[in-house]
Motif scaffolding. Structure first.
Motif, mmCIF file in Angstrom:
data_model
loop_
_atom_site.group_PDB
_atom_site.id
_atom_site.type_symbol
_atom_site.label_atom_id
_atom_site.label_comp_id
_atom_site.label_asym_id
_atom_site.label_seq_id
_atom_site.Cartn_x
_atom_site.Cartn_y
_atom_site.Cartn_z
ATOM 1 N N ARG A 158 48.900 45.583 47.652
ATOM 2 C CA ARG A 158 47.746 45.307 48.519
ATOM 3 C C ARG A 158 48.034 43.834 48.453
ATOM 4 O O ARG A 158 47.926 43.005 49.121
ATOM 5 N N LEU A 159 47.890 43.446 47.003
ATOM 6 C CA LEU A 159 47.839 42.046 46.368
ATOM 7 C C LEU A 159 49.460 41.288 47.170
ATOM 8 O O LEU A 159 49.379 39.810 47.722
ATOM 9 N N VAL A 160 50.091 41.534 47.440
ATOM 10 C CA VAL A 160 51.542 41.975 47.440
ATOM 11 C C VAL A 160 51.427 41.310 49.294
ATOM 12 O O VAL A 160 51.856 40.142 49.725
ATOM 13 N N GLU A 161 50.598 41.783 49.551
ATOM 14 C CA GLU A 161 50.683 42.091 51.804
ATOM 15 C C GLU A 161 50.153 40.765 51.337
ATOM 16 O O GLU A 161 50.476 40.355 52.314
ATOM 17 N N LEU A 162 49.047 40.451 50.195
ATOM 18 C CA LEU A 162 48.018 39.558 50.793
ATOM 19 C C LEU A 162 48.763 38.543 50.991
ATOM 20 O O LEU A 162 48.340 36.949 51.421
ATOM 21 N N VAL A 163 48.962 38.150 49.460
ATOM 22 C CA VAL A 163 49.830 37.153 48.556
ATOM 23 C C VAL A 163 50.943 36.416 48.695
ATOM 24 O O VAL A 163 51.582 35.289 48.515
ATOM 25 N N SER A 166 56.004 36.393 44.461
ATOM 26 C CA SER A 166 55.808 35.478 44.166
ATOM 27 C C SER A 166 54.917 35.051 43.410
ATOM 28 O O SER A 166 54.148 35.268 42.610
ATOM 29 N N ARG A 167 53.401 34.944 44.301
ATOM 30 C CA ARG A 167 51.585 35.011 43.770
ATOM 31 C C ARG A 167 51.469 35.616 43.364
ATOM 32 O O ARG A 167 50.770 36.020 41.604
ATOM 33 N N ALA A 168 51.890 36.960 43.347
ATOM 34 C CA ALA A 168 50.626 38.728 43.106
ATOM 35 C C ALA A 168 52.067 38.516 41.160
ATOM 36 O O ALA A 168 51.115 39.071 40.904
ATOM 37 N N LEU A 169 53.644 38.050 41.424
ATOM 38 C CA LEU A 169 53.702 37.860 40.406
ATOM 39 C C LEU A 169 52.686 37.132 39.008
ATOM 40 O O LEU A 169 52.559 37.569 38.151
ATOM 41 N N ILE A 186 44.931 31.400 49.440
ATOM 42 C CA ILE A 186 45.903 32.191 49.460
ATOM 43 C C ILE A 186 45.532 33.558 50.421
ATOM 44 O O ILE A 186 46.785 34.020 50.555
ATOM 45 N N GLY A 187 44.494 33.478 50.728
ATOM 46 C CA GLY A 187 44.845 34.755 51.675
ATOM 47 C C GLY A 187 43.837 35.839 51.131
ATOM 48 O O GLY A 187 43.773 37.087 52.291
ATOM 49 N N LEU A 188 43.196 35.916 49.847
ATOM 50 C CA LEU A 188 42.827 36.694 49.580
ATOM 51 C C LEU A 188 41.543 37.093 49.922
ATOM 52 O O LEU A 188 41.017 38.078 50.644
ATOM 53 N N ALA A 189 40.473 35.988 50.833
ATOM 54 C CA ALA A 189 39.113 36.036 51.133
ATOM 55 C C ALA A 189 39.488 35.434 52.654
ATOM 56 O O ALA A 189 40.230 35.707 53.065
ATOM 57 N N THR A 190 38.430 37.034 52.884
ATOM 58 C CA THR A 190 38.318 36.643 54.721
ATOM 59 C C THR A 190 37.072 35.852 55.104
ATOM 60 O O THR A 190 37.337 35.046 55.976
#
Length: 255
Positions: A158-163, A166-169, A186-190
């Motif tokens: 889910r984290l990789v799909e959202l951000v 590279s950012r997830a790592l 960075i797209g984690l919040a709606t």
């Protein structure tokens, strides 16, 4: 088991179910008992529920794994898991993951209402939800690396799909904390709102999610959830097939 025993409760009000972490004295730190209870919620959910809201009591969403439990020597502790054969240990973790992955169900939309800390397992619980409404005081961190562990509660994909990778790592490998402003950027919040507006914002979002036809929303979720794994042609075919089902159903010719 009661909410007092497990530390989490399920309440239902028509089409809306609410999962509440109720251990505010320890900032809703999570335990294997909570994960098993949350997994059971999927079986207990009434058929008319369309939206599941996940929240924490008190000033935090969840401070993550309860180290007092995990660091002890009893059931669910690191010490116990380390003594199990590899396959049995993996199977035990799969049971824990079930407390999170049921929130991916295609027939409901899940919304995390996040205030204060969402650390480790708390962050992964928020990621398990389809949508995340953050209070401006929210602090997110994938802190497992600070314990020499990896995120294992279904949060990495889910984290990789959202951000992105590279950012997830960077987030997972450093364990650093993100504030609500960065999470939004960075797209984690709606949505990000003031702490005083959190409940109202979640209610407004829930009302919006309930305003559309249930079967259409279920089809839309399936289309979007599977889009990343499909080619353009496959996605277009999925759209055609979904629309055909909707047209037949609206015309009274569905199965």
């Amino acid at each position: 088991m009661t909410a007092e025993a497990t530390g989490v409760r399920l309440t239902c009000d028509g089409p809306v179910a609410t999962v509440t972490l109720c251990r505010p004295d320890v900032l809703n730190a999570q335990t294997p008992a909570m994960w098993r209870a949350m997994s059971d919620f999927s079986r207990d959910l009434p058929g008319d529920v369309r939206v599941v809201v996940v929240r924490g009591e008190g000033r935090a969403f969840s401070a993550g794994l309860d180290l007092a439990v995990a660091g002890a020597s009893g059931p669910g502790s690191f010490a116990e898991l380390a003594t199990l054969p590899e396959q049995e240990c993996a199977e035990r973790i799969a049971e824990f993951q079930g407390g999170f992955t049921w929130l991916h169900r295609p027939d409901v939309i899940s919304v995390a209402a996040v205030q204060g800390h969402a650390i480790g397992a708390g962050f992964q619980l928020a990621l398990a939800c389809d949508l995340r409404v953050l209070a401006a005081d929210a602090k997110l961190s994938m802190a497992e690396v600070t314990l020499g562990l990896v995120p294992d509660l279904a949060g990495t994909k889910r984290l990789v799909e959202l951000v992105g990778y590279s950012r997830a790592l960077e987030i997972c490998a450093t364990g650093r904390r993100l504030d609500a402003t960065e999470a939004d950027r960075i797209g984690l919040a709606t949505l990000v709102v003031s702490p005083a507006e959190l409940d109202g914002a979640v209610q407004d979002l829930t009302a919006g999610l309930l305003s559309g036809a249930r079967d259409a929303v279920v089809e839309i979720k399936a289309l979007l959830a599977g889009a990343a794994g499909r080619s353009h042609a496959d996605q277009q075919r999925a759209e055609r097939e979904a629309q055909t089902r909707r047209l037949r159903d609206l015309a009274g010719r569905g199965e």
